[in-house]
Design an enzyme around this catalytic site. Sequence first.
Site, PDB file in Angstrom:
ATOM      1  N   CYS A 174      15.003  -4.106   1.571  1.00 49.25           N
ATOM      2  CA  CYS A 174      15.948  -4.768   0.931  1.00 49.25           C
ATOM      3  C   CYS A 174      15.682  -4.952  -0.373  1.00 49.25           C
ATOM      4  O   CYS A 174      14.723  -4.966  -0.723  1.00 49.25           O
ATOM      5  CB  CYS A 174      16.062  -5.963   1.391  1.00 49.25           C
ATOM      6  SG  CYS A 174      16.824  -6.987   3.480  1.00 49.25           S
ATOM      7  N   TRP A 215      18.201  -4.246   4.244  1.00 46.79           N
ATOM      8  CA  TRP A 215      17.548  -3.530   5.688  1.00 46.79           C
ATOM      9  C   TRP A 215      17.592  -4.565   6.336  1.00 46.79           C
ATOM     10  O   TRP A 215      16.845  -5.680   6.476  1.00 46.79           O
ATOM     11  CB  TRP A 215      16.450  -2.753   5.544  1.00 46.79           C
ATOM     12  CG  TRP A 215      15.498  -2.141   6.345  1.00 46.79           C
ATOM     13  CD1 TRP A 215      15.773  -1.179   6.663  1.00 46.79           C
ATOM     14  CD2 TRP A 215      14.950  -2.735   7.320  1.00 46.79           C
ATOM     15  NE1 TRP A 215      15.214  -0.417   7.899  1.00 46.79           N
ATOM     16  CE2 TRP A 215      14.649  -1.191   8.376  1.00 46.79           C
ATOM     17  CE3 TRP A 215      14.444  -3.520   7.842  1.00 46.79           C
ATOM     18  CZ2 TRP A 215      14.140  -1.782   9.174  1.00 46.79           C
ATOM     19  CZ3 TRP A 215      13.408  -4.172   9.307  1.00 46.79           C
ATOM     20  CH2 TRP A 215      12.944  -2.785  10.015  1.00 46.79           C
ATOM     21  N   GLU A 219      11.912  11.601  11.877  1.00 47.68           N
ATOM     22  CA  GLU A 219      12.069  10.606  11.268  1.00 47.68           C
ATOM     23  C   GLU A 219      13.350  10.990  10.302  1.00 47.68           C
ATOM     24  O   GLU A 219      14.679  10.764   9.857  1.00 47.68           O
ATOM     25  CB  GLU A 219      11.705   9.546   9.832  1.00 47.68           C
ATOM     26  CG  GLU A 219      10.602  10.981   9.455  1.00 47.68           C
ATOM     27  CD  GLU A 219       9.951  10.222   8.144  1.00 47.68           C
ATOM     28  OE1 GLU A 219      10.246   9.076   7.779  1.00 47.68           O
ATOM     29  OE2 GLU A 219       8.607  10.110   7.634  1.00 47.68           O
ATOM     30  N   GLU A 244       1.710  13.765  11.943  1.00 51.31           N
ATOM     31  CA  GLU A 244       2.789  14.159  10.510  1.00 51.31           C
ATOM     32  C   GLU A 244       4.021  15.118  10.453  1.00 51.31           C
ATOM     33  O   GLU A 244       4.805  14.762  10.374  1.00 51.31           O
ATOM     34  CB  GLU A 244       1.285  14.154   8.487  1.00 51.31           C
ATOM     35  CG  GLU A 244       2.784  14.621   8.143  1.00 51.31           C
ATOM     36  CD  GLU A 244       3.553  13.161   7.446  1.00 51.31           C
ATOM     37  OE1 GLU A 244       3.051  11.699   8.348  1.00 51.31           O
ATOM     38  OE2 GLU A 244       3.826  12.873   6.811  1.00 51.31           O
ATOM     39  N   ARG A 271      15.669   1.936   0.218  1.00 48.48           N
ATOM     40  CA  ARG A 271      14.703   0.281   0.494  1.00 48.48           C
ATOM     41  C   ARG A 271      15.420  -0.680   1.435  1.00 48.48           C
ATOM     42  O   ARG A 271      15.114  -1.062   2.175  1.00 48.48           O
ATOM     43  CB  ARG A 271      14.589  -0.853  -0.323  1.00 48.48           C
ATOM     44  CG  ARG A 271      13.774  -0.312  -1.805  1.00 48.48           C
ATOM     45  CD  ARG A 271      13.602  -1.349  -2.652  1.00 48.48           C
ATOM     46  NE  ARG A 271      12.997  -2.567  -2.271  1.00 48.48           N
ATOM     47  CZ  ARG A 271      11.841  -3.096  -2.521  1.00 48.48           C
ATOM     48  NH1 ARG A 271      11.058  -2.070  -3.410  1.00 48.48           N
ATOM     49  NH2 ARG A 271      10.913  -4.420  -1.274  1.00 48.48           N
ATOM     50  N   HIS A 330      -4.729  17.353  30.054  1.00 45.15           N
ATOM     51  CA  HIS A 330      -4.849  16.648  30.431  1.00 45.15           C
ATOM     52  C   HIS A 330      -3.558  15.846  30.768  1.00 45.15           C
ATOM     53  O   HIS A 330      -3.556  14.461  30.654  1.00 45.15           O
ATOM     54  CB  HIS A 330      -6.517  15.402  29.754  1.00 45.15           C
ATOM     55  CG  HIS A 330      -6.835  15.208  29.544  1.00 45.15           C
ATOM     56  ND1 HIS A 330      -8.153  15.884  30.251  1.00 45.15           N
ATOM     57  CD2 HIS A 330      -7.917  16.882  28.187  1.00 45.15           C
ATOM     58  CE1 HIS A 330      -9.136  16.523  29.670  1.00 45.15           C
ATOM     59  NE2 HIS A 330      -8.790  17.145  28.449  1.00 45.15           N
ATOM     60  N   LYS A 341      11.614   2.422   2.549  1.00 42.98           N
ATOM     61  CA  LYS A 341      11.198   3.483   1.463  1.00 42.98           C
ATOM     62  C   LYS A 341       9.990   2.064   1.634  1.00 42.98           C
ATOM     63  O   LYS A 341       9.008   2.711   1.794  1.00 42.98           O
ATOM     64  CB  LYS A 341      11.415   3.215   0.220  1.00 42.98           C
ATOM     65  CG  LYS A 341      10.198   4.191  -0.404  1.00 42.98           C
ATOM     66  CD  LYS A 341      10.400   5.139  -0.177  1.00 42.98           C
ATOM     67  CE  LYS A 341       9.121   6.594  -0.770  1.00 42.98           C
ATOM     68  NZ  LYS A 341       8.827   7.235   0.234  1.00 42.98           N
ATOM     69  N   ASN A 371      14.704 -11.089   0.760  1.00 45.94           N
ATOM     70  CA  ASN A 371      14.260  -9.915   1.407  1.00 45.94           C
ATOM     71  C   ASN A 371      12.909 -10.746   2.426  1.00 45.94           C
ATOM     72  O   ASN A 371      12.131 -11.552   1.662  1.00 45.94           O
ATOM     73  CB  ASN A 371      13.815  -9.021  -0.240  1.00 45.94           C
ATOM     74  CG  ASN A 371      12.353  -7.886   0.526  1.00 45.94           C
ATOM     75  OD1 ASN A 371      12.317  -7.361   2.330  1.00 45.94           O
ATOM     76  ND2 ASN A 371      11.745  -7.403  -0.320  1.00 45.94           N
ATOM     77  N   GLY A 372      12.537 -10.364   2.961  1.00 45.10           N
ATOM     78  CA  GLY A 372      11.851 -11.045   3.820  1.00 45.10           C
ATOM     79  C   GLY A 372      11.986 -11.514   5.136  1.00 45.10           C
ATOM     80  O   GLY A 372      13.189 -11.600   5.837  1.00 45.10           O
ATOM     81  N   LYS A 422       7.615  13.467  10.221  1.00 46.61           N
ATOM     82  CA  LYS A 422       8.456  14.407   9.628  1.00 46.61           C
ATOM     83  C   LYS A 422      10.050  14.228  10.646  1.00 46.61           C
ATOM     84  O   LYS A 422      10.810  14.579  10.149  1.00 46.61           O
ATOM     85  CB  LYS A 422       7.944  15.283   8.722  1.00 46.61           C
ATOM     86  CG  LYS A 422       6.858  14.418   7.835  1.00 46.61           C
ATOM     87  CD  LYS A 422       7.776  13.825   6.916  1.00 46.61           C
ATOM     88  CE  LYS A 422       7.156  13.306   5.569  1.00 46.61           C
ATOM     89  NZ  LYS A 422       6.873  12.136   6.141  1.00 46.61           N
TER      90      LYS A 422
HETATM   91  C1  F6R Z   1       7.366   8.478   6.435  1.00 44.38           C
HETATM   92  C2  F6R Z   1       7.358   7.370   5.823  1.00 44.38           C
HETATM   93  C3  F6R Z   1       5.965   5.591   5.688  1.00 44.38           C
HETATM   94  C4  F6R Z   1       5.247   5.331   4.917  1.00 44.38           C
HETATM   95  C5  F6R Z   1       5.009   3.789   5.724  1.00 44.38           C
HETATM   96  C6  F6R Z   1       4.002   3.145   5.009  1.00 44.38           C
HETATM   97  O1  F6R Z   1       7.161  10.012   6.539  1.00 44.38           O
HETATM   98  O2  F6R Z   1       7.102   6.997   4.684  1.00 44.38           O
HETATM   99  O3  F6R Z   1       5.822   6.344   7.453  1.00 44.38           O
HETATM  100  O4  F6R Z   1       4.635   6.065   4.752  1.00 44.38           O
HETATM  101  O5  F6R Z   1       5.945   2.543   5.399  1.00 44.38           O
HETATM  102  O6  F6R Z   1       3.888   3.197   3.668  1.00 44.38           O
HETATM  103  P1  F6R Z   1       3.146   2.448   2.771  1.00 44.38           P
HETATM  104  O7  F6R Z   1       2.013   4.160   2.158  1.00 44.38           O
HETATM  105  O8  F6R Z   1       4.198   2.497   1.709  1.00 44.38           O
HETATM  106  O9  F6R Z   1       2.754   1.565   2.978  1.00 44.38           O
END
Ligand code: F6R
Length: 614
Positions: free
Chosen positions: A2, A75, A494, A487, A27, A510, A609, A101-102, A491
């Site tokens: 948010c 969000w 998402e 990773e 966000r 396995h 984010k 927010n929360g 990627k």
């Molecule tokens: C994926 C991504 C998330 C963040 C995760 C942690 O592309 O961006 O998986 O890496 O939410 O975020 P931070 O680094 O802000 O703790």
Amino acid sequence: MCGIIGYTGEKQAAPILIKGLSSLEYRGYDSTGLAVIDHKHSPYVLKAAGKLSNLKDSIGNKIPDGKIGLGHTRWATHGTPNKTNAHPHTDCTDDIIVVHNGIVENYLEIKKELIDKGHIFQSETDSECIPHLIEEYIKENNSFEAALTSTAKRLQGANAVVLISNNKPAQIAAFRIGYAGGIVIGYGENEMFLASDLAAILPHTRKVAYLSGNEIAFVSPEGPYYIELEGNPIKKSPSIVNYDPLSAAKGEFKHFMLKEIHEQPESMMNTFRGRVKFDRKAVELETLPYSDEEISEIERIVLIGMGTSLHAAMVGRIWIESLAGIPAEIDNSSEFRYREPILGPNTLVISVCQSGETADTLAAMSEASNKGAKQITLCNYPGTQTSRIAESTIQIRAGVEIGVAATKTFTNSLSNLYILALYLGFKRGNITQSYFQKAIEELAHVPAMIGSLVANQGQYVKLAQKYARYSNFLYLGRGINFPLAMEGALKLKEISYIHAEGYPAGEMKHGPISLIDENMPVVSLIPQDNLYEKMLSNISEVKARGGKIIAIATEGDQEVNAKTDNSLFIPKVSNLINPLLMAIPMQLIAYHMGVYRGCDVDQPRNLAKSVTVE
Ligand code: F6R
């Protein structure tokens, strides 16, 4: 999660709020809303489901009058992401207007109590109980200030709340409890700003203060005053933000994600600046608060993080064990916080959290502090909540990252973990001076190598044309490239909504190998390192079962090229720094697959984010 923006001053609030929301939309983008007050009419509150563009369309040319207001981008946690559940929320009399927010963990109990007292709720959200609760406390003959402290004390969970009242001309109030997203207060000339993060404030002022947990701010154009929950005044001096947030414009790029992928050579150089002395072949980490003796006493390192930051931490663990010779463990912050981790003064906890706001990492860090561990954090922004818990912060200096998927913050977290591991290794005498110096020499070439990788996009476009129709992918890696396989899969999931899993290649036999057929492309991370031969055998096993292989190999590797359906190449570097380069194809495969499938790569569905709730 948010985004929140507030303004009070001499200018029209609505255009400032809309501009602020556009920099906060990353966000959360389930819905947006704003409220402005002009004190001649009743408050103007407008909401829209979905993205900010929908809100802008409903405002059209009719910009509402008013020099104080709030904006919110949501969000969703409680209640579907529709217009009714969008913020701001108001009390029964439309006097108290709240953005939040929360998560109010005890909202059901509060809501029931308020409904019994005659309050009528419009939405399904937990947030709406806040304006009603304030209204109720004011009714009980409390002053506005006392009503806010009582409300803040009553709410359980981690929450950041910003509000205006029709009866309080020009004043914005805000409070924080627990580790919810931060609140930044920006000091202008006869105007003040409040926001969930700096990105929305820095275009207006660089003079800022941060609200900590259990603090309340009352902000009017002449300035703010602060109290803590018991009502006692607090003195807070604003500080000046010196770093330059990179332009939030996409410029020549179609997406922020692509722009940020391209920025990696420069952002990596920025992180080296002042820390890695390429001329003297030295590393200086002046913010590290430990003496050589304390460094030699470290018995164990625990790395924590979530998502992409966890993957960086997984690589960091291998670097620390190999270079510093210190036993290292890795944990997902959300798991770490709920077990009984055994920590002591000779354990160093390293958290990776680019936003500085991730709720689970904050809670894990508090746990580590309570248990007396040494603690450092890697973060992309100054003055964050994580920085306030850790003894020391390594600023990763990636610049503002707007794309929701982490790209340059990942490679900058990696490069900082590598520098740290080299530094600890050298200080503890685990690596020789000549090894240390050669490693620094090699590091100097990495930004340019990344530059050459990001310049070569055509092959990824072709790859997407060929593979974007598949529904499932496996990513395989070994050793230091296993976290990169994780990773790459994250990627892809998402950004393109294709199901993908990352596995250590040795695990295939396995179980997962039964998934292999002609519909399961396998991205194999197979640079010429110490585990190359093993990876070769693993891809032969996949090939023998009809799997399609996309290999990421070392430049000039004809053998891999002949054995696989498609090969992409990275430059030859020493084993340990492969991940710094391997990250780039992981990002570009996902980006081009997402674009080919018509996905919103900068704002993938359901994501935000900063993850400020559990
Ligand atoms: C994926 C991504 C998330 C963040 C995760 C942690 O592309 O961006 O998986 O890496 O939410 O975020 P931070 O680094 O802000 O703790």
